[in-house]
Write a protein that holds these residues in place. Structure first.
Motif, short mmCIF file in Angstrom:
data_model
loop_
_atom_site.label_atom_id
_atom_site.label_comp_id
_atom_site.label_asym_id
_atom_site.label_seq_id
_atom_site.Cartn_x
_atom_site.Cartn_y
_atom_site.Cartn_z
N ASP A 297 -13.56 8.10 0.94
CA ASP A 297 -12.27 8.24 1.59
C ASP A 297 -12.48 8.51 3.07
N GLN B 287 -7.43 3.36 -4.25
CA GLN B 287 -6.31 3.03 -3.37
C GLN B 287 -5.11 2.75 -4.26
N ILE C 6 -12.25 1.67 -5.30
CA ILE C 6 -12.76 1.27 -3.98
C ILE C 6 -14.20 0.80 -4.03
N PRO D 33 0.83 -1.21 0.00
CA PRO D 33 0.00 0.00 0.00
C PRO D 33 0.86 1.26 0.00
N LYS E 240 -6.52 0.84 -7.49
CA LYS E 240 -7.66 -0.04 -7.23
C LYS E 240 -8.90 0.80 -6.98
N MET F 77 -2.56 8.32 6.31
CA MET F 77 -2.85 7.16 5.47
C MET F 77 -1.93 5.98 5.79
N LEU G 156 -6.32 0.26 4.71
CA LEU G 156 -6.66 0.59 3.34
C LEU G 156 -7.80 -0.27 2.83
N ASN G 157 -8.02 -1.42 3.44
CA ASN G 157 -9.05 -2.34 2.98
C ASN G 157 -10.29 -2.22 3.84
N TYR H 35 -1.24 1.10 -4.81
CA TYR H 35 -0.33 0.04 -4.38
C TYR H 35 0.92 0.06 -5.26
N TRP I 14 -8.69 10.77 -7.23
CA TRP I 14 -7.82 10.15 -6.24
C TRP I 14 -8.57 9.78 -4.97
#
Length: 756
Positions: A671, A23, A36, A7, A34, A716, A721-722, A25, A19
């Motif tokens: 977010d 997410q 969301i 991440p 990715k 962050m 993040l998941n 990576y 943005w």
């Protein structure tokens, strides 16, 4: 997701609105993005391709099937704006080419015609001497300096400062583009004048306003006071009503939950707002002044009954309120009147009470006080705060959360995450040379952060409370309906406490607190049925499922389905679900148990069991907690205080628009909300962590807020993040955890704790 994906935080320098919906990576040297919403991974194409994906614009990317309507429109508008900006830029470049570009640049340089790269970097806030690593001056900072110097040597005209301010230069180094400082100042003066909170600029509607004005260009005429009170508000009311109507169209399929949100204003007035939740969003229905009646179960019952009648009893599965006794009495009476719905206490509030009771335990309270001694010192000396943020990679050590009780434990977890950074700070030469480190509070901070006992205690507290904080985030999240996850989340929390402590006499102290606060919800049929109907959990159980879960499922069938013939069909279809017969057993369906929302799984693979599928979708589409928007700047009390009927209706419509726009933004903004501990919006939750420990504030001599860099926040790195609901493990085979009976020897202790 591959284990080699690392991440990467999305920094504040990335201004494109897309943005906020991805997410990032890193896979080796390559960056992947990715979505969301649909979780699709993009290995190339950049943010523009993601924007086309979210805008459902066919061509360079597949369209997103799960993007919210408002996000899609925003992305479409942004793409349209890109086209306009490209045309405008092309026109400007054509005009610039008509003059001598080299002369323009040379005349802008300092008198000696030499470009001082360091001077330019400092002018835009880059300090060669600063570092974000734990030990400044080593490896990484030197490499960063070397790369900056190399880039500067390749393009000496890239960045410079002149007598009028900072000038940023385009890629070719020839066409200067002045930073819009005067525009930013004008926006700032306006927001300061009206007393708007700073996060107003984060509103999607602020972005839409700026884009609309900039696209209009010269000749834009601002709306008048009368226009804002008149046709603009009228059109906004109609626009919001249309959005609500689109939500209501889904209620026949998913049902909805009525949320009753009570709060007390600064003047002591008690107000109640009524909202409706469904997977498409939360809508504000109305608010009432309940100052004289909030303690009366009869009046509360009458108000809630009126709202249920207005929405339609056939659409409502549950009414969620706080857990106070007057609401419990009104809720029981409501279920007698409407035998096809449930009353539920808010799961988030129940978890918050559990955390409060944990914090009242003597040993935990002592550790929290030790940690507060550190943060109170740090957050009242700007020099210390700057130093701390440099060592913590820009992260705050105070982490505002759902409430002041949750904040106690999120902050302890944050400090544990930053343990090595904080210890590196207090053992550095920089700290030893700092005059504030010699103060009594500085010496106390050194002792605390150097104490192994303190950190061991913090580690244990985090192990006991982190699973509860995870359930709290799931329960209060707008990301997905929570009903299918809360039962499993509480099971995991009890399991983690049992594993952490081992001995029954030790973990039962905490279990009894949970049982005391969670008793109504542990036996709640909707939560049991949500667990039963979530395929991720249901198929992970070895052997027979616990009897109380099955009983809760049967209760939901009898209450939510009035037709006995349909009830009998559902019982037959349950057998197909249990044996994974038909489409339930397809390889696709088995894989989808983990990556589809439970309601979507039933919608996709439940065609062979139409009656059970219909019921499952309605149950799994519900939330478990009361949600509310930020209430600041909303004139609730003005409605009550206004006696003129015309103006009262005008204010009622204004509040209706205000609340629904905020709820829509809250729901569409996926977010995470990172709050500054020093902002006024967070103060009620973090006051105990940042206020001076005595009244002699004058001794805090170095408290210059201007020395702080607000853009350095980088939370962050420390936030998940998941989606945490996806991380709830499988396997539920501990019968003791399903039991919620209190040990009699500990019952009196729990009563004392919760009544403090």
């Amino acid at each position: 997701m591959g284990s080699n994906l690392e991440p990467v935080p999305i920094t504040s320098q990335k201004h494109d609105p897309a943005w906020k919906h991805v997410q990032m990576y890193k896979n080796g040297d390559k960056v992947q993005l990715k979505c969301i919403y649909c979780l699709k991974m993009f290995k190339g194409g950049g943010i523009h391709r993601i924007k086309e994906h979210l805008a459902c614009q066919k061509g360079n990317a597949s369209t997103c099937s799960r993007v919210p309507h408002d996000v899609r429109l925003h992305m479409q508008q942004s793409l349209d704006g890109v086209v306009v900006k490209k045309r405008r830029k092309q026109k400007i470049e054509e005009e610039i080419m008509s003059v001598n570009p080299l002369t323009t640049v040379v005349n802008s340089l300092p008198n000696n015609n030499q470009v001082d790269v360091n001077q330019g970097l400092q002018a835009i806030g880059v300090d060669h001497n600063s570092s974000l690593v734990v030990n400044p001056g080593e490896g990484m900072s030197k490499n960063m300096e070397r790369r900056k110097k190399m880039r500067a040597s390749k393009n000496p005209a890239a960045i410079y400062a002149n007598s009028e301010g900072v000038v940023a230069v385009e890629k070719n180094g020839l066409f200067p583009k002045r930073v819009d400082n005067h525009i930013h100042m004008a926006i700032g003066r306006f927001l300061y004048d009206i007393g708007a909170p700073f996060d107003a600029v984060n509103s999607v509607y602020f972005h839409e306003m700026v884009d609309a004005i900039s696209s209009r260009g010269a000749g834009f005429e601002r709306p008048s006071h009368h226009e804002l009170r008149g046709w603009i508000l009228k059109n906004s009311v109609e626009e919001v009503k249309n959005d609500i109507d689109r939500c209501k169209m889904t209620w026949g399929r998913t049902g909805c939950s009525i949320l009753v949100d009570q709060w007390t204003t600064e003047t002591g007035r008690v107000l109640i707002s009524f909202l409706a939740y469904c997977p498409e969003g939360v809508v504000f229905l109305k608010s009432m002044d309940a100052t004289e009646i909030s303690a009366s179960a009869d009046f509360l019952y009458d108000m809630i009954k009126q709202v249920v009648d207005e929405v339609g009893v056939g659409q409502v599965l549950q009414v969620i309120t706080s857990g106070e006794e007057q609401y419990a009495v009104a809720g029981r009476r409501l279920t007698d009147t409407f035998p096809t719905l449930y009353w539920s206490p808010s799961a988030a509030h129940c978890i918050d009470f559990i955390l409060e009771d944990f914090g009242n335990l003597e040993w935990i309270s002592a550790v929290i006080e030790q940690a507060k001694s550190v943060t109170r010192f740090v957050y009242n000396y700007s020099a210390i705060l700057i130093m701390v943020k440099r060592y913590t990679l820009g992260n705050d050590i105070v982490d505002p959360s759902f409430s002041q009780f949750a904040t106690n434990f999120t902050t302890l977890k944050r400090m544990v995450d930053l343990k090595h950074n904080l210890q590196a700070l207090v053992t550095s030469q920089e700290w030893a040379d700092c005059p504030y480190s010699k103060k009594s509070a500085g010496l106390e901070m050194l002792d605390c952060l150097s104490s192994q006992t303190f950190w061991s205690s913090c580690d244990m507290i985090v192990r006991l409370t982190a699973p509860l904080l995870k359930v709290l985030r799931i329960a209060s999240s707008e990301m997905r309906p929570a009903m299918g996850y809360i039962y499993a989340g509480i099971y995991r929390a009890k399991e983690a406490i049992k594993k952490a402590l081992g001995k029954r006499e030790e973990y039962m102290v905490y279990w009894n607190i949970i049982h005391h606060r969670w008793e109504r919800l542990w036996h709640h049929p909707l939560h049991a049925a949500g667990f039963y109907l979530n395929p991720k959990f249901f198929y992970s159980i070895q052997g027979d499922i616990h009897s109380q879960i099955v009983s809760g499922m049967f209760d939901c069938i009898e209450r939510l389905v009035s037709d006995t013939r349909i009830q009998d069909k559902i019982i037959k279809e349950i057998n197909l679900y249990k044996s994974a017969a038909g489409d339930f057993g397809r390889k696709m369906a088995v894989r989808a148990r983990d990556n589809l929302l439970p309601s979507e799984w039933w919608s996709t693979y439940g065609g062979g069991c139409p009656n059970l599928s219909r019921l499952a979708i309605r149950i799994l589409s519900q939330t478990s907690s009361v949600m509310s928007c930020k209430r600041n700047q909303i004139p609730f009390e003005q409605i009550v205080n206004t006696r003129n009927y015309i103006e009262r209706q005008h204010l009622t419509d204004l509040v209706f628009v205000h609340c629904n726009l905020r709820l829509r933004q809250m729901f569409m903004s996926k977010d995470q909300d990172f709050s500054d501990p020093l902002s006024f919006d967070s103060i009620s939750y973090v006051d105990e962590w940042i206020r001076p420990r005595d009244l002699y504030i004058d001794e805090y001599g170095n408290s210059d807020w201007m020395a702080l860099d607000p853009s350095s926040v980088n939370t962050m790195l420390l936030r998940p993040l998941n989606d945490e609901a996806e991380e709830l493990d499988e396997g539920f085979d501990d019968d003791e955890i399903f039991s919620c009976g209190k040990d009699s020897e500990d019952e009196n202790t729990v009563e004392k704790l919760v009544n403090q």
